[in-house]
Motif scaffolding. Structure first.
Motif, PDB file in Angstrom:
ATOM      1  N   GLY A 181      -2.264   1.222  -8.064  1.00 26.92           N
ATOM      2  CA  GLY A 181      -2.404   1.527  -6.645  1.00 26.92           C
ATOM      3  C   GLY A 181      -1.504   0.730  -5.723  1.00 26.92           C
ATOM      4  O   GLY A 181      -1.678   0.777  -4.515  1.00 26.92           O
ATOM      5  N   LYS A 182      -0.507   0.011  -6.295  1.00 28.47           N
ATOM      6  CA  LYS A 182       0.392  -0.766  -5.433  1.00 28.47           C
ATOM      7  C   LYS A 182       1.859  -0.421  -5.733  1.00 28.47           C
ATOM      8  O   LYS A 182       2.224  -0.227  -6.900  1.00 28.47           O
ATOM      9  CB  LYS A 182       0.203  -2.258  -5.672  1.00 28.47           C
ATOM     10  CG  LYS A 182      -1.096  -2.797  -5.128  1.00 28.47           C
ATOM     11  CD  LYS A 182      -1.105  -4.289  -5.313  1.00 28.47           C
ATOM     12  CE  LYS A 182      -2.133  -4.941  -4.425  1.00 28.47           C
ATOM     13  NZ  LYS A 182      -2.084  -6.389  -4.520  1.00 28.47           N
TER      14      LYS A 182
ATOM     15  N   ALA B  87     -10.710   6.795   3.260  1.00 34.34           N
ATOM     16  CA  ALA B  87      -9.647   6.484   2.294  1.00 34.34           C
ATOM     17  C   ALA B  87      -9.339   4.989   2.314  1.00 34.34           C
ATOM     18  O   ALA B  87      -9.076   4.382   1.269  1.00 34.34           O
ATOM     19  CB  ALA B  87      -8.403   7.300   2.616  1.00 34.34           C
TER      20      ALA B  87
ATOM     21  N   LEU C  33      -4.532   6.677  -0.096  1.00 31.44           N
ATOM     22  CA  LEU C  33      -3.550   5.643   0.259  1.00 31.44           C
ATOM     23  C   LEU C  33      -2.780   5.127  -0.951  1.00 31.44           C
ATOM     24  O   LEU C  33      -1.798   4.400  -0.800  1.00 31.44           O
ATOM     25  CB  LEU C  33      -4.247   4.447   0.947  1.00 31.44           C
ATOM     26  CG  LEU C  33      -5.021   4.728   2.219  1.00 31.44           C
ATOM     27  CD1 LEU C  33      -5.432   3.419   2.895  1.00 31.44           C
ATOM     28  CD2 LEU C  33      -4.196   5.561   3.186  1.00 31.44           C
ATOM     29  N   ALA C  34      -3.253   5.490  -2.164  1.00 29.15           N
ATOM     30  CA  ALA C  34      -2.666   4.920  -3.380  1.00 29.15           C
ATOM     31  C   ALA C  34      -1.540   5.769  -3.952  1.00 29.15           C
ATOM     32  O   ALA C  34      -1.028   5.470  -5.032  1.00 29.15           O
ATOM     33  CB  ALA C  34      -3.758   4.731  -4.434  1.00 29.15           C
TER      34      ALA C  34
ATOM     35  N   ILE D  24       0.869  -1.185   0.000  1.00 26.71           N
ATOM     36  CA  ILE D  24       0.000   0.000   0.000  1.00 26.71           C
ATOM     37  C   ILE D  24       0.906   1.236   0.000  1.00 26.71           C
ATOM     38  O   ILE D  24       1.698   1.416   0.935  1.00 26.71           O
ATOM     39  CB  ILE D  24      -0.895   0.047   1.264  1.00 26.71           C
ATOM     40  CG1 ILE D  24      -1.801  -1.172   1.331  1.00 26.71           C
ATOM     41  CG2 ILE D  24      -1.709   1.327   1.311  1.00 26.71           C
ATOM     42  CD1 ILE D  24      -2.558  -1.300   2.652  1.00 26.71           C
TER      43      ILE D  24
ATOM     44  N   LYS E 148       0.861   4.476   0.747  1.00 24.34           N
ATOM     45  CA  LYS E 148       0.997   5.320   1.948  1.00 24.34           C
ATOM     46  C   LYS E 148       1.388   4.503   3.186  1.00 24.34           C
ATOM     47  O   LYS E 148       1.690   5.068   4.240  1.00 24.34           O
ATOM     48  CB  LYS E 148      -0.308   6.056   2.247  1.00 24.34           C
ATOM     49  CG  LYS E 148      -0.511   7.353   1.470  1.00 24.34           C
ATOM     50  CD  LYS E 148       0.346   8.493   1.977  1.00 24.34           C
ATOM     51  CE  LYS E 148       0.080   9.821   1.311  1.00 24.34           C
ATOM     52  NZ  LYS E 148      -0.097   9.876  -0.114  1.00 24.34           N
TER      53      LYS E 148
ATOM     54  N   ARG F  12     -12.093   3.225   0.480  1.00 23.62           N
ATOM     55  CA  ARG F  12     -11.965   3.468  -0.962  1.00 23.62           C
ATOM     56  C   ARG F  12     -10.793   2.662  -1.533  1.00 23.62           C
ATOM     57  O   ARG F  12     -10.893   2.067  -2.608  1.00 23.62           O
ATOM     58  CB  ARG F  12     -11.755   4.967  -1.202  1.00 23.62           C
ATOM     59  CG  ARG F  12     -11.616   5.282  -2.659  1.00 23.62           C
ATOM     60  CD  ARG F  12     -11.711   6.763  -2.962  1.00 23.62           C
ATOM     61  NE  ARG F  12     -11.647   6.946  -4.405  1.00 23.62           N
ATOM     62  CZ  ARG F  12     -10.993   7.923  -5.004  1.00 23.62           C
ATOM     63  NH1 ARG F  12     -10.416   8.858  -4.298  1.00 23.62           N
ATOM     64  NH2 ARG F  12     -10.959   7.994  -6.322  1.00 23.62           N
ATOM     65  N   TYR F  13      -9.692   2.639  -0.788  1.00 28.07           N
ATOM     66  CA  TYR F  13      -8.530   1.907  -1.282  1.00 28.07           C
ATOM     67  C   TYR F  13      -8.845   0.414  -1.403  1.00 28.07           C
ATOM     68  O   TYR F  13      -8.513  -0.227  -2.415  1.00 28.07           O
ATOM     69  CB  TYR F  13      -7.318   2.117  -0.368  1.00 28.07           C
ATOM     70  CG  TYR F  13      -6.077   1.451  -0.909  1.00 28.07           C
ATOM     71  CD1 TYR F  13      -5.342   2.049  -1.928  1.00 28.07           C
ATOM     72  CD2 TYR F  13      -5.666   0.200  -0.454  1.00 28.07           C
ATOM     73  CE1 TYR F  13      -4.226   1.431  -2.463  1.00 28.07           C
ATOM     74  CE2 TYR F  13      -4.548  -0.429  -0.977  1.00 28.07           C
ATOM     75  CZ  TYR F  13      -3.822   0.194  -1.981  1.00 28.07           C
ATOM     76  OH  TYR F  13      -2.722  -0.437  -2.528  1.00 28.07           O
TER      77      TYR F  13
ATOM     78  N   ARG G 133      -8.417   0.537  -5.006  1.00 28.98           N
ATOM     79  CA  ARG G 133      -6.969   0.788  -5.072  1.00 28.98           C
ATOM     80  C   ARG G 133      -6.661   2.228  -5.493  1.00 28.98           C
ATOM     81  O   ARG G 133      -5.635   2.504  -6.118  1.00 28.98           O
ATOM     82  CB  ARG G 133      -6.273  -0.186  -6.045  1.00 28.98           C
ATOM     83  CG  ARG G 133      -6.392  -1.638  -5.648  1.00 28.98           C
ATOM     84  CD  ARG G 133      -5.288  -2.018  -4.655  1.00 28.98           C
ATOM     85  NE  ARG G 133      -5.421  -3.392  -4.204  1.00 28.98           N
ATOM     86  CZ  ARG G 133      -6.118  -3.766  -3.119  1.00 28.98           C
ATOM     87  NH1 ARG G 133      -6.729  -2.855  -2.361  1.00 28.98           N
ATOM     88  NH2 ARG G 133      -6.188  -5.024  -2.783  1.00 28.98           N
ATOM     89  N   ARG G 134      -7.543   3.138  -5.181  1.00 28.20           N
ATOM     90  CA  ARG G 134      -7.325   4.551  -5.507  1.00 28.20           C
ATOM     91  C   ARG G 134      -7.420   5.408  -4.249  1.00 28.20           C
ATOM     92  O   ARG G 134      -7.800   4.922  -3.201  1.00 28.20           O
ATOM     93  CB  ARG G 134      -8.407   5.047  -6.484  1.00 28.20           C
ATOM     94  CG  ARG G 134      -8.251   4.509  -7.875  1.00 28.20           C
ATOM     95  CD  ARG G 134      -9.510   4.888  -8.674  1.00 28.20           C
ATOM     96  NE  ARG G 134      -9.647   4.041  -9.824  1.00 28.20           N
ATOM     97  CZ  ARG G 134      -9.164   4.345 -11.025  1.00 28.20           C
ATOM     98  NH1 ARG G 134      -8.551   5.480 -11.204  1.00 28.20           N
ATOM     99  NH2 ARG G 134      -9.316   3.512 -12.033  1.00 28.20           N
TER     100      ARG G 134
END
Ligand SMILES: Cc1cc2nc3c(=O)[nH]c(=O)nc-3n(C[C@H](O)[C@H](O)[C@H](O)COP(=O)(O)OP(=O)(O)OC[C@H]3O[C@@H](n4cnc5c(N)ncnc54)[C@H](O)[C@@H]3O)c2cc1C
Length: 499
Positions: free
Chosen positions: A166-167, A288, A300-301, A45, A47, A291-292, A296-297
Motif C-alpha cells: 500500500g505504499k 477510504a 488510496l492504496a 500514499i 493516491k 481504511r487506508y 494500507r488498502r
C-alpha cells in the motif's frame, strides 16, 4: 570535498547508479539532488500524488507553450516520487530495435530482474467497475492478461505498479534510504548543481549553486532527467555553441543534439458517466482514509489508473502502437483543479507510444533556476497522426461492448463533436496533454553527433556520463520510470566494468 563519483540527480536513474556504485565500500559516492527530502505523507500514499501535483513543493513546473505545463519531480526519488507508479518495462522489440551494443533485451531483461528484486511491483485488486471494463475489453477482442509486461500483443490488465504493502516505492526509498548511513555514500539534498568543472576537456567535478566545488576523482554521472540534463550540459559548455553562449557559458565541446530530439507522448482523454457504481463522494473519501490508515488498502492504496491496455491503431500494423489507461472514476468537469466527481464514471486516457515528432529544450541562462526554453511539438508526422486519430473511437468501441454496453449514460468529454479521425487529431493537438515521459534530449547513439556513445560517455569530453531518460533515443512502448531505472542499472554495469 572529493569523491570517486559524483552522481547529479537522485531520481529514478540516479538512485540506481549511486546505489550500485556505493555497494563496494572502497568507492566513495556523492549523490547531489536539487530537491529536498520526501517528507509529505502524500508521497508514499499512492493516491496522494493528486495532492502533490497540485502544489509546488516537490515539483518543477516548466511552461511548454500554449498554456501547457510539463511537470517533473524535484525531490529525493525524482519524478518517480510524484508519478503515477505505473511499472511498464517497454517492449523487448523496442530495446532490440535500438540496435545499440549493450542495450538489447538480452541485456535489459536481466537488469529488470535485478531491479525488480529491490523495487516491488504489484497490481491493484479488481473492483466491480474495473472487472466490467476487463469483460468489455475481452468482448471487444483484447486478451486479458495477469502480467501486462509479459507480452507485446493487444492486451489489457490490471496495472503493474511500484507499490508495496500500500505504499509507493522508488529507487530512492528502496536502494538509497537504507544505504544513507554507509560512510562511503553521501546524499546531499537541496544541492542543485550549477555546472560541471573542467580541466581542459576532462570533467573534474561539479559546482553547486552558490559556488562550492565538489571534485570527482573518477567520473561525474549526470542523472538530472530529460529536461534538466541538457540544461546542465549547456550551462557547462557542452552543446550547440550558440546555445551554450546564450546560457552564459564558454563552449567546451560542440554537440549539436544536446536538447534536441526530445520525444514526448501526447494523451487524449475521454470520460463517460455510468448509471451506477461508487462515485468519489466525501463520505467515501473519508471511509477510504480510515481504511487506508488501518490496513494500507482500498482506494488510496492504488495508483493513477487501475487498468492498462495496449492496442493497434489500425489492423495492418504488426504490434500495438497505442497505450490506454482506464480509471474507475470520473473527474469533476466543473472544477478548475483536478478533482474526482461524486458520480460514477470511467476516465480513459490513450497515447501513441512510439511517436516520432521531436521537441527541444534549451537553457536560457547560467543559473539552475533559469527557465528552459521548450519547443513542444506533436503529431507532425503522418505516422504520429495515424496512431492518434483512432484512439478515441477504439475506446468508445470497447465501452460499447459487454457489461458496459448498457451502463454508459453519456460521454462527458470530449463528446460527439470529436467524432472523426481529423477531429481527434485536432483535439489531441489542442487539448491533449504531455505525459511527462520525454526521452532523447541527450540521446546515445553510434554517430559522432549523438550526445553520448552507447556506454553513455559524453562525446567531446572525458570523465562524464549521462544516465537517465534523456539517453534513450526513442520511446520503448510504454512509460519511462522503469526504463530510466534500467538505464541507471546499465550505466553502473559500464562504469564497474571500466574501473
Ligand atoms: C506527474 C508524472 C507522472 C508520471 N507517471 C509515470 C508512471 O506512472 N509510470 C512511469 O513509468 N513513468 C511516469 N512518469 C515518468 C517517469 O517518472 C520519469 O520518466 C522518470 O522518473 C525519469 O527518470 P530520470 O531518472 O530520467 O529523471 P527523474 O526521475 O526526473 O530524476 C531527475 C532528478 O534530478 C534532479 N535534478 C535535476 N537537475 C538537477 C541539478 N542541476 N542538480 C541536482 N539535481 C538535479 C531532480 O530534482 C530529480 O530528482 C511520470 C512523470 C511525472 C512527472
Amino acid at each position: 570535498m572529493e569523491f570517486d563519483y559524483v552522481v547529479v540527480g537522485a531520481g529514478a536513474a540516479g538512485c540506481v547508479v549511486a546505489s550500485r556504485l556505493a555497494a563496494d565500500p572502497r568507492r566513495t559516492v556523492l549523490l547531489a539532488e536539487a530537491g529536498g527530502r520526501p517528507r509529505s505523507p502524500f508521497i508514499s500514499i499512492p493516491k496522494g500524488f493528486y495532492y502533490i501535483l497540485r502544489g509546488d513543493r516537490y515539483l518543477y513546473r516548466y511552461p511548454a507553450g500554449a498554456g501547457e505545463v510539463w511537470l517533473r519531480g524535484k525531490v529525493l526519488g525524482g519524478s518517480a516520487a510524484v508519478n503515477g507508479m505505473m511499472w511498464i518495462r517497454g517492449a523487448p522489440a523496442d530495446w532490440d530495435g535500438l540496435n545499440l551494443p549493450g542495450w538489447g533485451w538480452a541485456d535489459i531483461g536481466p537488469a529488470y530482474q535485478a531491479i525488480e528484486r529491490e523495487i516491488g511491483v504489484s497490481t491493484p485488486p479488481a473492483t466491480e467497475i474495473t472487472g466490467a471494463v476487463l469483460s468489455s475489453a475481452a468482448s471487444y477482442g483484447w486478451a486479458v492478461t495477469a502480467d501486462f509486461n509479459s507480452r507485446d500483443t493487444e492486451r489489457i490488465g490490471l496495472t503493474p505498479s511500484s507499490i508495496v504493502s500500500g505504499k509507493r516505492v522508488t529507487s530512492y526509498s528502496t536502494m538509497i534510504r537504507s544505504a544513507e548511513k554507509r560512510p562511503n555514500l553521501a546524499v546531499a539534498a537541496r544541492t542543485p548543481v550549477a555546472s560541471l568543472v573542467f580541466d581542459g576537456r576532462r570533467v573534474r567535478g561539479v559546482r553547486v549553486r552558490g559556488g562550492g566545488e565538489i571534485r570527482a576523482r573518477k567520473e561525474v554521472i549526470v542523472c538530472a532527467g530529460a529536461i534538466e540534463t541538457p540544461l546542465l550540459l549547456e550551462r557547462s559548455g557542452i552543446g550547440h555553441p550558440d546555445t551554450v553562449r546564450r546560457a552564459g557559458a564558454v563552449p567546451v565541446a560542440e554537440s549539436p543534439n544536446v536538447g534536441e530530439r526530445l520525444i514526448e507522448q501526447r494523451g487524449l482523454s475521454l470520460q463517460v458517466r455510468l448509471d451506477r457504481g461508487p462515485g468519489i463522494t466525501p463520505a467515501r473519501q473519508a471511509a477510504a482514509a480510515v481504511r487506508y490508515a488501518a490496513t494500507r488498502r482500498g482506494l488510496l492504496a492504488t495508483g493513477g489508473y487501475d487498468l492498462v491496455c495496449q492496442f493497434k491503431s489500425r489492423p495492418d500494423i504488426g504490434r500495438p502502437d497505442v497505450q490506454g489507461l482506464f480509471a474507475p472514476l470520473a473527474l469533476d468537469t466543473s472544477s478548475e483543479v483536478m478533482k474526482p466527481a461524486r458520480h460514477p464514471g470511467i476516465l480513459f486516457m490513450g497515447y501513441p507510444i512510439r511517436p516520432e515528432t521531436a521537441s527541444s529544450v534549451h537553457s536560457s541562462g547560467p543559473d539552475p533556476g533559469d527557465p528552459p526554453v521548450i519547443d513542444a511539438r506533436y503529431l507532425e508526422t503522418a505516422s504520429d497522426r495515424d496512431s492518434a486519430a483512432p484512439v478515441l473511437d477504439i475506446a468508445r468501441a470497447v465501452l460499447r461492448q459487454g457489461p458496459l454496453a448498457d451502463r454508459v449514460l453519456v460521454e462527458e468529454f470530449p463528446g460527439p463533436s470529436v467524432g472523426t479521425p481529423e477531429k481527434a487529431v485536432e483535439y489531441s493537438r489542442d487539448y491533449g496533454s504531455g505525459i511527462y515521459h520525454g526521452v532523447g534530449s541527450a540521446a546515445m547513439g553510434p554517430d559522432g553527433a549523438d550526445v553520448t556513445d552507447p556506454r553513455l560517455r559524453v562525446r567531446g569530453v572525458t570523465g562524464l556520463r549521462v544516465a537517465d531518460a534523456s539517453v534513450l533515443p526513442s520511446q520503448v512502448s510504454g512509460n519511462t520510470a522503469a526504463p530510466a531505472m534500467a538505464v541507471g542499472w546499465r550505466a553502473a554495469d559500464f562504469i564497474l566494468e571500466e574501473y
